[in-house]
Design an enzyme around this catalytic site. Structure first.
Site, PDB file in Angstrom:
ATOM      1  N   GLU A 109      -5.826 -11.384  -0.915  1.00 48.31           N
ATOM      2  CA  GLU A 109      -6.795 -10.851   0.054  1.00 48.31           C
ATOM      3  C   GLU A 109      -8.217 -10.829  -0.493  1.00 48.31           C
ATOM      4  OE1 GLU A 109      -5.403  -7.331   2.089  1.00 48.31           O
ATOM      5  OE2 GLU A 109      -3.315  -7.843   1.746  1.00 48.31           O
ATOM      6  N   GLU A 169       0.800  -1.238   0.000  1.00 46.33           N
ATOM      7  CA  GLU A 169       0.000   0.000   0.000  1.00 46.33           C
ATOM      8  C   GLU A 169       0.832   1.287   0.000  1.00 46.33           C
ATOM      9  OE1 GLU A 169      -2.787  -0.465   3.236  1.00 46.33           O
ATOM     10  OE2 GLU A 169      -3.682  -2.239   2.338  1.00 46.33           O
TER      11      GLU A 169
HETATM   12  C1  GLA Z   1      -4.867  -4.788   4.313  1.00 44.36           C
HETATM   13  C2  GLA Z   1      -3.642  -5.593   4.674  1.00 44.36           C
HETATM   14  C3  GLA Z   1      -4.023  -6.908   5.282  1.00 44.36           C
HETATM   15  C4  GLA Z   1      -5.135  -6.791   6.265  1.00 44.36           C
HETATM   16  C5  GLA Z   1      -6.301  -6.095   5.666  1.00 44.36           C
HETATM   17  C6  GLA Z   1      -7.410  -6.054   6.678  1.00 44.36           C
HETATM   18  O1  GLA Z   1      -5.459  -5.204   3.162  1.00 44.36           O
HETATM   19  O2  GLA Z   1      -2.781  -5.812   3.601  1.00 44.36           O
HETATM   20  O3  GLA Z   1      -2.903  -7.442   5.906  1.00 44.36           O
HETATM   21  O4  GLA Z   1      -4.710  -6.102   7.406  1.00 44.36           O
HETATM   22  O5  GLA Z   1      -5.874  -4.810   5.286  1.00 44.36           O
HETATM   23  O6  GLA Z   1      -7.552  -7.258   7.351  1.00 44.36           O
END
Ligand code: GLA
Length: 374
Positions: free
Chosen positions: A265, A160
């Site tokens: 994710e 990020e």
């Molecule tokens: C972001 C992070 C993850 C996690 C999510 C929420 O996407 O990369 O590690 O913390 O937020 O669970």
């Protein structure tokens, strides 16, 4: 006589049980159906890697051939104090992956969130110097990556770093070091384990501006001779966003930049999402009943639309299986998803492939059937 009947009964039950078991074991899981297309992964927690959750254990081993650590490898948990490392859960996570021949992903080395405060400050609480922060990043990466050298297959090196408009996020790493911190992190990771794959990971990468920002950043790093093997597109999706065609454009753009594409994710919220779609963890909203409409389960129509939406995503990933190397779910069962508490605490969401009773949703079979036909 009774004993003979009883014995016969016991034998019949045992045979039936064995037949069911065999059937369960020979039923293809997601990983079997998707074999040859992409890896299918799941984020796991320490309770699961300790094999204390027996129902989860069966599903993880049956359906997934890759794991990522949901939390235990983030900077906060793994180096809570300067020079004090807590490897217990991470060791167990890696051992679990090895025992089950899984592709092991470490998450994440450099991220502004869930990073401990000490990382950026000196004993007086002032910002550390540029050199000192670079040193701290280097020590963190070489210690963590070095410990699992040859065992962790890929690392989310930086998480990020790009803002919605495509510029670099003005986080503490950027403020103190400048844009070089991203390249340096990749360099340090390469030094610590030259064989591991190294990834950049971020959310909302289906947005043109953010996608272009990442392409530009990765290109600049690659031009300096530093490896970025892959781009992780965090898949925190909703019923109304993103549009499949936008997602597709980004998959193609990243692949053209010479990177493997991973959908990381992945979770699809079934709840209303009246905000601009985001996965920014610091974002929060107030609870309102109308924003938690399905506390007792999804109505039939919504459930149908939800399964179809999930399937549409997988259809896209399968269409681009020459570019997509892995799809990883952000958790196993709805019961433990972060989406139940984000961006509003206390909602009941349905974002994963297995429900609260660990039952597969219809989309699991839809994916398996479609994948078998490929
Ligand atoms: C972001 C992070 C993850 C996690 C999510 C929420 O996407 O990369 O590690 O913390 O937020 O669970």
């Amino acid at each position: 006589m009774r004993t003979i009947i009883e014995t016969a009964f016991v034998i019949c039950i045992a045979a039936l049980f064995a037949a069911c078991k065999t059937n369960e074991n020979t039923d293809p899981g997601l990983k079997d159906a998707l074999d040859g297309q992409f890896l299918i992964g799941v984020a796991v927690n320490p309770y699961q890697t300790a094999e204390k959750d027996s129902m989860a254990d069966v599903l993880i081993k049956k359906h997934f051939n890759s794991i990522v650590a949901e939390n235990c490898m983030k900077a906060g948990p793994i180096q809570p104090k300067k020079g004090v490392f807590n490897f217990e859960n991470a060791d167990q996570f890696v051992a679990f992956g090895e025992e089950n021949n899984m592709f092991i992903v470490g998450h994440t080395l450099v991220w502004h969130s869930q990073a401990p405060r000490w990382f950026f400050t000196d004993d007086e609480g002032n910002d550390v110097s540029r050199d000192e922060l670079i040193n701290r990043i280097k020590t963190h990466i070489s210690t963590v990556v070095g410990r699992y050298k040859g065992r962790v297959d890929g690392w989310d090196v930086v998480n990020e770093a790009i803002d919605e408009d495509g510029s670099l996020r003005k986080n503490k790493f950027y403020e103190i070091i400048g844009e070089d911190y991203v390249r340096l992190a990749f360099e340090f990771a390469k030094e610590a384990d030259p064989e591991a794959e190294l990834y950049y990971n971020d959310y909302n990468l289906y947005k043109e501006s953010k996608c272009q920002g990442v392409v530009k950043m990765v290109k600049a790093i690659q031009e300096q001779g530093v490896t970025v093997d892959g781009i992780g597109m965090q898949g925190h999706y909703f019923m109304n966003s993103p549009a499949i065609k936008n997602l597709e454009k980004s998959i193609v753009a990243f692949s053209e930049q010479g990177c493997d594409v991973m959908i990381t994710e992945l979770d699809v919220s079934a709840l209303p999402n009246p905000w601009e779609a985001t996965a920014e963890v610091s974002f929060g909203a107030e609870y309102e009943e109308m924003l938690n409409p399905y506390p007792d389960g999804l109505p039939e129509e919504v459930d149908k639309a939800f399964n179809q939406r999930y399937f549409d995503f997988f259809e896209l990933f399968m269409k681009h299986s020459d570019k997509v190397s892995r799809v990883t779910l952000w958790g196993l069962s709805d019961a433990y998803s972060w989406k139940n508490n984000w961006p509003i605490r206390g909602r009941t969401d349905y974002p994963l492939l297995f429900d609260r009773d660990y039952q597969p949703k219809p989309v699991v079979d839809m994916i398996i059937e479609a994948a078998k036909g490929k």
